[in-house]
Design a protein around this motif. Structure first.
Motif, PDB file in Angstrom:
ATOM      1  N   TYR A  18       0.847  -1.190   0.000  1.00 16.95           N
ATOM      2  CA  TYR A  18       0.000   0.000   0.000  1.00 16.95           C
ATOM      3  C   TYR A  18       0.885   1.242   0.000  1.00 16.95           C
ATOM      4  CZ  TYR A  18      -3.201  -3.536   1.855  1.00 16.95           C
ATOM      5  OH  TYR A  18      -3.935  -4.676   2.043  1.00 16.95           O
ATOM      6  N   GLY A  19       0.450   2.265  -0.711  1.00 19.34           N
ATOM      7  CA  GLY A  19       1.175   3.532  -0.703  1.00 19.34           C
ATOM      8  C   GLY A  19       1.977   3.747  -1.967  1.00 19.34           C
ATOM      9  N   LYS A  20       2.666   4.880  -2.013  1.00 23.29           N
ATOM     10  CA  LYS A  20       3.448   5.265  -3.179  1.00 23.29           C
ATOM     11  C   LYS A  20       4.869   5.629  -2.744  1.00 23.29           C
ATOM     12  CE  LYS A  20      -0.574   7.101  -5.686  1.00 23.29           C
ATOM     13  NZ  LYS A  20      -1.143   8.315  -6.329  1.00 23.29           N
ATOM     14  N   ASN A  71      -4.216  -6.075   7.766  1.00 19.84           N
ATOM     15  CA  ASN A  71      -4.582  -5.300   6.584  1.00 19.84           C
ATOM     16  C   ASN A  71      -4.837  -3.848   6.989  1.00 19.84           C
ATOM     17  OD1 ASN A  71      -5.353  -4.450   4.099  1.00 19.84           O
ATOM     18  ND2 ASN A  71      -7.309  -5.544   4.067  1.00 19.84           N
ATOM     19  N   LEU A  72      -3.729  -3.084   7.060  1.00 19.67           N
ATOM     20  CA  LEU A  72      -3.811  -1.698   7.509  1.00 19.67           C
ATOM     21  C   LEU A  72      -3.137  -0.785   6.494  1.00 19.67           C
ATOM     22  CD1 LEU A  72      -2.669  -2.349  11.187  1.00 19.67           C
ATOM     23  CD2 LEU A  72      -5.017  -1.963  10.441  1.00 19.67           C
ATOM     24  N   GLU A  73      -3.726   0.385   6.264  1.00 19.43           N
ATOM     25  CA  GLU A  73      -3.111   1.382   5.395  1.00 19.43           C
ATOM     26  C   GLU A  73      -2.726   2.587   6.235  1.00 19.43           C
ATOM     27  OE1 GLU A  73      -4.755   2.197   1.522  1.00 19.43           O
ATOM     28  OE2 GLU A  73      -6.144   0.506   1.727  1.00 19.43           O
ATOM     29  N   HIS A  74      -1.540   3.135   5.963  1.00 17.25           N
ATOM     30  CA  HIS A  74      -1.038   4.259   6.752  1.00 17.25           C
ATOM     31  C   HIS A  74      -0.485   5.342   5.840  1.00 17.25           C
ATOM     32  CE1 HIS A  74      -1.546   2.215  10.610  1.00 17.25           C
ATOM     33  NE2 HIS A  74      -1.195   1.122   9.975  1.00 17.25           N
ATOM     34  N   SER A  75       0.062   6.381   6.447  1.00 17.79           N
ATOM     35  CA  SER A  75       0.538   7.540   5.686  1.00 17.79           C
ATOM     36  C   SER A  75       1.894   7.309   5.049  1.00 17.79           C
ATOM     37  CB  SER A  75       0.608   8.762   6.617  1.00 17.79           C
ATOM     38  OG  SER A  75       1.461   8.492   7.731  1.00 17.79           O
ATOM     39  N   PRO A  77       4.504   4.178   3.016  1.00 20.70           N
ATOM     40  CA  PRO A  77       4.387   2.893   2.316  1.00 20.70           C
ATOM     41  C   PRO A  77       4.310   1.731   3.305  1.00 20.70           C
ATOM     42  CG  PRO A  77       6.015   4.275   1.235  1.00 20.70           C
ATOM     43  CD  PRO A  77       5.612   4.994   2.497  1.00 20.70           C
ATOM     44  N   THR A  78       3.388   0.816   3.043  1.00 25.17           N
ATOM     45  CA  THR A  78       3.107  -0.286   3.963  1.00 25.17           C
ATOM     46  C   THR A  78       3.182  -1.617   3.235  1.00 25.17           C
ATOM     47  OG1 THR A  78       1.641   1.138   5.260  1.00 25.17           O
ATOM     48  CG2 THR A  78       1.421  -1.233   5.571  1.00 25.17           C
ATOM     49  N   GLN A  80       2.327  -5.477   3.591  1.00 20.86           N
ATOM     50  CA  GLN A  80       1.626  -6.500   4.366  1.00 20.86           C
ATOM     51  C   GLN A  80       2.234  -7.854   4.046  1.00 20.86           C
ATOM     52  OE1 GLN A  80      -2.550  -7.031   3.575  1.00 20.86           O
ATOM     53  NE2 GLN A  80      -2.863  -8.331   5.379  1.00 20.86           N
TER      54      GLN A  80
END
Length: 490
Positions: A18-20, A71-75, A77-78, A80
């Protein structure tokens, strides 16, 4: 290291991203309090705390990315993953530059004997002019510096950091089943994998003895392509392991009593001093080892074979074994002024207790007493066998406290009483205060008697006891000093 490179290293463990962005990562941490700007934080769901609860703190401290199981999204890059502990081992190894490749690494696993075999090996290698680090239960020894151990086997991050810090040619590592299950040696590459034995232990953690065995076999997944297995075939578990490894085309060197073993043990004499002969490479050698007991014959034989495979000359190994100074808290002897012997040992399984008590019998002790207890919140299923072994082999045993680990004193005393009533056979006594239990034995010791104090070894007491001491050895030293003062006053 770029995040995309780490993703490749983590491989099939990655479930989602997740993230960029592709930030440059400067380090890896599993403790949010230690995170610095640029680090990647690995959230591990532990037995007492869950690292996922501290992700916010890690990001506030400057974490550039995080690794999670949930399954968590943060500010930031993550990544899993299926298993954060596995990911931590792979990441730590990469960040520290795969340090095990710069050393000859020897992993030692088994229920009993890991510590003694590790210390013997370190001693032999140093006698042969080689430098050696050691990571184990008693201490971590790196570049001749001593570090307090956190576990028998350090966590994956500390493991890689310590080995990276080492300038020694060899690293000897005790490998526990917990460490294997928790991927603490993930990222290591072993030159030798030693298996000493297997017996009833840790079944509060492993569901069955077979599952415990399967966990032990995991160590051999970390052998280098030219790595070798050294296996004691003195138990059926060793023979079973040799069969498992043969099917995987892993070379096995064995210790045993049979002609087909690479090192054959022969002609054991245990009366007064430990002497035995071995046949190795068609040559017969006579060995003397300073610590008593058949189990120490096995430990010395394992170390001999390993050192020989490394390339140490047999004459150097024989000399090193003869002058081995011993291991703190492993069959450590303290003489009583009236001619008795007190022995401090870490033994905490029925097999290990039998080894110790049998050693006293083999060396013709005039009488045998045994002081021991149990750890709260640990494997209760082995306690009956421990008491049975002591009742069978000692003339008297004293049940006392070990580490209560939060179990109420009254609850532990009740269990001690129940075990004593069932298996004591009029031999048992209960003295909950560990220091007073040792004092009772000290005050009543007679010439030629052996008194074994097991379970703690060199570890410090967690409980508060009546005598002003912190370890079993300190308690014996205190009692010796008090006896000397009484003589002076008298």
């Amino acid at each position: 290291m770029r995040l995309t490179k780490l993703l490749g290293i983590l491989g099939g463990n990655v479930k989602a991203f997740y993230g960029k962005g592709d930030p440059e990562l400067t380090g890896v941490q599993m403790d949010s309090r230690k995170v610095k700007a640029g680090d990647i934080f690995v959230a591990i769901a532990g037995f007492q705390t869950d690292g996922h609860e501290y992700i916010g703190e890690a990001i506030e401290k400057g974490a550039s990315a995080i690794i999670v199981e949930k399954n968590l999204e943060h500010s930031v890059p993550t990544i899993q993953v299926s298993d954060s502990r596995l990911a931590l081992g792979k990441a730590a190894s990469a960040f520290f530059g795969y340090p095990s490749r710069k050393h000859k690494v020897i992993g030692v696993t088994g229920t009993n004997g890991k510590t003694t075999v590790s210390y013997i090996l370190k001693h032999i290698l140093e006698q042969a002019g080689k430098s050696c680090s050691l990571l184990g239960t008693v201490s971590y020894l790196i570049n001749n510096e001593v570090y307090e151990p956190s576990n028998t086997t350090p966590d994956a991050l500390q493991m890689q950091e310590l080995i990276a810090r080492s300038n020694d040619e060899f690293v000897v590592l005790e490998v526990s089943s917990h460490a294997l299950k928790q991927y603490r040696i993930e990222g290591l590459e072993l030159d030798f994998g030693l298996f000493t034995n297997l017996s009833h232990d840790h079944l509060d953690y492993h569901s069955t003895i077979d599952e415990y065995f399967e966990t032990k076999t995991m160590m051999y997944e970390y052998l280098k392509s030219d790595g070798q297995a050294i296996v004691s075939q003195l138990t059926s578990w060793g023979s079973k392991l040799s069969g498992v490894l043969a099917k995987k085309n892993i070379p096995v060197q064995s210790v045993g009593y049979n002609n087909q073993d690479d090192l054959k043990i022969e002609e054991i004499t245990l009366n007064g001093q430990t002497r035995f002969s071995i046949t190795y490479n068609g040559q017969k050698y006579s060995l003397t080892y300073p610590s008593p007991g058949l189990h120490n014959v096995y430990n010395a034989a394992m170390a001999f074979l390993t050192a020989a495979k490394i390339g140490v000359e047999p004459e150097i190994i024989i000399s090193a074994l003869k002058n081995f100074p011993g291991v703190p808290g492993r069959f450590e002897m303290v003489d009583h002024p009236d001619g008795a012997k007190f022995i401090i040992d870490y033994a905490h399984t029925s097999d290990a207790i039998e080894y110790c008590l049998q050693a006293a019998k083999e060396h013709e002790a005039a009488g045998i007493r045994h002081i021991f207890g149990f750890r709260g919140e640990r494997d209760k299923s082995k306690r009956e066998e421990m008491v049975k072994a002591s009742a069978r082999l000692s003339d008297e045993f004293i049940l006392t406290f070990d580490d209560l680990n939060g179990v109420p004193e009254e609850e532990m005393i009740a269990e001690l009483k129940a075990l004593n009533e069932r298996f004591g056979k009029n031999k048992g006594k209960i003295i909950p205060d560990r220091t007073l239990a040792i004092q009772y034995a000290w005050d009543t010791a007679v010439q030629g008697e052996w008194i074994l104090i097991t379970g703690k070894g060199p570890e410090e007491y967690q409980g508060i006891y009546q005598l002003p001491t912190n370890t079993d050895k300190e308690t014996l030293s205190y009692l010796h000093e008090m006896k000397n003062k009484e003589k002076v006053i008298g």
